[in-house]
Design an enzyme around this catalytic site. Structure first.
Site: not given
Lengths: 352, 322
Positions: B59, B128
Site C-alpha cells: 500500500e 474490512h
C-alpha cells in the site's frame, strides 16, 4: 563482492579498464565540485553554531559519493535526494540560499524540483525511493530515456518503504538507480545493527543489478554510477549502487558522535579523505596548476561569503504565508482561519 | 440513467481514462479481476495494463509511486482494497501526499485520488469494515469526500480526478449495489453538503453508509409526526460549515450520525462547529450517534455496533424532548 576502486587511498590509479577514461578535465571538475561543497558545508555548520540556522546536517566526508554519482548522469536525469545531499544539490545549480532556507526555518524546502530536476529533501527516511520509482514509471509511459537517481543511506535501507521500492522497481523494470551512501552510522546505530547481510547482496535478491564501490573514490563512484545508469537507460532494469563512505561529522549539529565512536575510527577515515585523495592524483600528474588552485580558492571564498550573506539576509516569512499552498483548490475553512488570524494580529497593531 | 453505485464509479473512471491520457488507475487486482468489488471491471481491457495497473501488494508503494507519477504529470487514481489496509500507506499519505504542495511552496501539485471502500454492514472479517475518515480529515492538505449515492459516486469521483488536490475518496461498501439516478452533470461542487430530505423539526447530519439509515429513520419519524431533515455532508474536509449552520439554524435541533467511533470522530467536530456558530439557535444539545469505542467487532455483532434506524430514532426522540 569486491569493492570497486579506481583511485586508491594512496592517490594512485588502479589498472581497471575505466582508469583509462580518466581525464585531467574530469578530475579538475570533480575536485572543484567537492571543494566547493565542503566549503558550503563548513560555512553552514558555522552559521548554525552562530545561531543563524536551527539545524544543519553535514555532508563532510561524503562529497565523493555525491559528486561522483550526480556527475555520472545526464543533467536532465531526475534526482530524488535524502537530506544530506548538499554536494549533489550544488552540482544541480541549487545555491546556498535555497539550500539553507529549510534549516534556517523560513521554508520547508528551498527550491523548485522541476527547475533543477532535483527533488526536495525527504526527512522521513526512504519515502523518496517510492517517489523515484513512480516517477520512473512515468518516464516509461512517456517513452523517454531519463534515468532516475535516488539517494538514500544505510539506515534508510531498513525502512519497509525502501524494500518496497526495490521490489517494485524490479517488478516493473523501472529506470532507477538507487544510490546508497553507506556512511557507517545512522545517528548512533552502526551498520552492524542495521542489517544482517550487506545491502548490495540484498539488492541482488530483489533482482537489481548491483555495484559495490569505494564511496570516497570519486572516480570509481563516477565510473560505477555511469555504468549502472547506462545499463538502466538501455532498458536493463533498475540498479543499486552501494558506496562505502563515512560521515565525518555528527548526524546533525544536535548530535554528539563522541558518545558512540572513537577517534581511532575517525583517523582511519581521515586517511581516506575523498578530496585529499584526488588532490594527490592531481599533484602527481600535474593536472592542476597553481592558477587552478588559486582560482578555486577564490571561488570557494566567494561561495563562503555568499553563504553567510544570503543566510543572514533571509527574513522571517509573513505569518499569512503558512496558509498558502495547503490545498491547490482552496478551502473556505482555511480561508476563514487565515482571515481570522490576520484580524487577530491586526488587533495588536490597532492597540499600539 | 439508473445504475448501481459501483457501476457509477466504473463509468466515472472510464470517462476519466478516456478523456485524459494522464489519468491512471492503480491498485491490487484492479486489472483483469476488476478489483475485489469489481469497480474497475473492464477498464484494463479497454485501456491496457500501462494505464490500469495491477500493483504489488504494497500500500505504501501504491501511494508512494502515485506521488512520483503525479510529479511526472500523471493523475493516478489509487484503489486501496479495504479501509483497514490503508495504514501501511499512512506515511505516504500523511507525510508525503498531504504536505508536498505546501512543502514546496506550491511548486509541486499532486492530483492523486485514493479510493477507499469503507465502513461495515457486509459481514466481513476484521480490518474490512472500518470507518477511518477522521484520520484523514484531521490531516491538513487532504480533501476528503464520501459518496452515498450513485449520483455522487459518479460526479464526485470525476470532480476528484479533475481536481489538483489530493483527494481521499470514501465509498460505502454496503451501498455498492444500491441503485439510483445519475444525472448528465454534477449538481453540486465537491465541497458542498447536500440536503437529501428537507424537514423542519430536527436535522440529521450524516455521510456515507449512514445516509440511507438516516433517510429510513426520517421516514419512520414522519409516521410519528416528526418532520426530520437529512443533510449529507459529502465533503468531510473541508466541511461545508455554512450549509450545516444554515440547516440547523432553521431547525434548532441536530443529531450527527456516523459509523466511526464517536470519540475523536467527525461528529464532535460538527457539534463543536454548530455550538460555535449557532449556539443561540439551538433548542437542544447536538447529539452524536456512532460506533462504540471498541475495535470493529466480529461480523455477528456488527448490527449492534453500527448505528441503525432505532438508535438514530432514540437520539432523535431525546433531542426533540429536551
Amino acid at each position: 563482492m569486491e569493492t570497486y576502486v579506481l583511485l586508491g587511498a594512496d592517490g594512485r590509479l588502479s589498472d581497471e579498464p575505466a582508469a583509462r577514461d580518466v581525464t585531467p578535465e574530469l578530475c579538475r571538475g570533480l575536485y572543484r565540485d567537492m571543494v566547493l561543497a565542503r566549503r558550503l558545508d563548513s560555512e553552514a555548520y558555522s552559521l548554525q553554531r552562530q545561531g543563524e540556522l536551527g539545524l544543519w546536517l553535514q555532508c563532510l566526508g561524503q562529497e565523493a559519493a555525491q559528486v561522483g554519482s550526480i556527475r555520472a548522469i545526464r543533467d536532465d536525469d531526475p534526482v530524488f535526494p535524502s537530506y544530506r545531499d548538499h554536494a549533489a544539490a550544488l552540482c544541480r545549480g541549487i545555491g546556498p540560499e535555497a539550500l539553507l532556507a529549510q534549516w534556517r526555518g523560513v521554508r520547508q524546502s528551498g527550491w523548485d524540483p522541476a527547475e533543477h530536476r532535483f527533488g526536495v529533501y525527504t526527512l522521513v527516511l526512504a519515502a523518496q525511493l517510492l517517489h523515484a520509482v513512480g516517477y520512473a514509471m512515468g518516464v516509461q509511459r512517456d517513452g523517454t530515456d531519463e534515468v532516475v537517481l535516488a539517494y538514500f543511506g544505510d539506515g534508510s535501507s531498513s525502512e519497509g518503504e525502501a524494500n518496497e521500492a526495490f521490489n517494485w522497481a524490479a517488478t516493473v523494470n523501472a529506470p532507477v538507480v538507487f544510490f546508497c551512501q553507506n556512511n557507517q552510522w545512522a545517528i548512533s546505530t552502526p551498520t552492524s545493527r542495521q542489517f544482517g547481510a550487506p545491502l548490495h547482496r540484498r539488492a541482488a535478491g530483489f533482482g537489481l543489478a548491483t555495484e559495490l564501490v569505494d564511496g570516497n573514490d570519486v572516480l570509481a563512484v563516477h565510473a560505477a554510477t555511469r555504468r549502472a545508469a547506462e545499463t538502466v537507460r538501455r532498458g536493463g532494469g533498475p540498479a543499486l549502487v552501494e558506496a562505502t563512505t563515512y560521515r565525518m561529522a555528527g548526524h546533525s549539529t544536535s548530535d554528539d558522535p563522541t558518545r558512540y565512536r572513537t577517534e581511532a575510527e575517525l583517523d582511519h577515515w581521515r586517511a581516506r579523505d575523498p578530496i585529499d585523495r584526488l588532490r594527490t592524483l592531481l599533484d602527481r600528474e600535474g593536472w592542476a596548476d597553481e592558477a587552478f588552485h588559486a582560482d578555486l580558492d577564490a571561488e570557494a571564498d566567494a561561495l563562503g561569503a555568499e553563504t553567510r550573506r544570503v543566510c543572514r539576509a533571509m527574513p522571517d516569512p509573513d505569518p499569512s504565508t503558512m496558509f498558502d499552498h495547503v490545498l491547490p483548490g482552496g478551502s473556505p475553512v482555511l480561508a476563514a482561519q487565515r482571515d481570522g488570524y490576520a484580524a487577530y494580529l491586526a488587533s495588536f497593531e490597532d492597540a499600539s | 440513467m439508473t445504475t448501481t453505485l459501483s457501476r457509477a464509479l466504473t463509468t466515472a473512471l472510464h470517462h476519466a481514462l478516456e478523456t485524459d491520457p494522464k489519468v491512471l488507475v492503480m491498485g491490487q487486482d484492479v486489472g483483469g479481476l476488476g478489483g475485489v468489488f469489481r469497480v474497475t471491471d473492464g477498464l484494463q481491457k479497454d485501456f491496457g495494463p500501462d494505464r490500469v495497473i495491477d500493483t504489488p501488494i504494497a500500500e505504501a508503494g501504491i501511494v508512494g509511486t502515485a506521488i512520483g507519477l503525479a510529479q511526472r504529470g500523471y493523475r493516478p487514481v489509487c484503489e486501496i482494497q479495504f479501509d483497514g489496509f490503508v495504514y501501511p500507506a499512512f506515511n505516504q499519505i500523511v507525510s508525503q501526499l498531504a504536505k508536498m504542495h505546501a512543502r514546496t511552496g506550491g511548486a509541486i501539485t499532486l492530483p492523486v485520488v485514493i479510493r477507499i471502500p469503507v465502513s461495515g454492514g457486509i459481514g466481513a472479517v476484521e480490518h474490512h469494515s472500518e470507518s477511518n475518515e477522521a484520520y484523514f480529515a484531521h490531516t491538513a492538505g487532504l480533501r476528503v469526500v464520501a459518496a452515498a449515492t450513485p449520483q455522487d459516486a459518479h460526479w464526485l469521483l470525476r470532480q476528484a480526478i479533475e481536481s489538483d488536490d489530493p483527494v481521499i475518496f470514501f465509498e460505502p461498501k454496503c451501498r455498492y449495489w444500491s441503485k439510483g439516478e445519475v444525472a448528465d452533470g454534477p449538481d453540486l461542487p465537491m465541497h458542498a453538503a447536500r440536503t437529501v430530505r428537507p424537514g423542519g423539526d430536527l436535522t440529521l447530519l450524516t455521510w456515507g453508509s449512514m445516509v440511507e439509515t438516516c433517510l429510513a429513520a426520517a421516514a419512520a419519524a414522519e409516521e410519528e409526526g416528526h418532520d426530520l431533515e437529512v443533510v449529507d455532508l459529502r465533503s468531510l474536509a473541508p466541511i461545508d460549515v455554512e450549509a450545516l449552520v444554515g440547516a440547523v439554524g432553521r431547525t434548532g435541533r441536530a443529531v450527527v450520525v456516523h459509523e466511526a467511533p464517536v470519540t475523536g470522530g467527525l461528529g464532535g467536530e460538527v457539534a463543536a462547529s454548530l455550538a460555535e456558530r449557532c449556539f443561540d439557535r439551538l433548542e437542544a444539545p447536538v447529539r452524536r450517534v456512532g460506533g462504540f469505542d471498541v475495535p470493529y467487532p466480529a461480523a455477528r455483532l456488527e448490527s449492534h455496533y453500527r448505528p441503525d434506524l432505532d438508535r438514530v430514532l432514540d437520539a432523535v426522540d431525546r433531542t426533540l424532548a429536551y
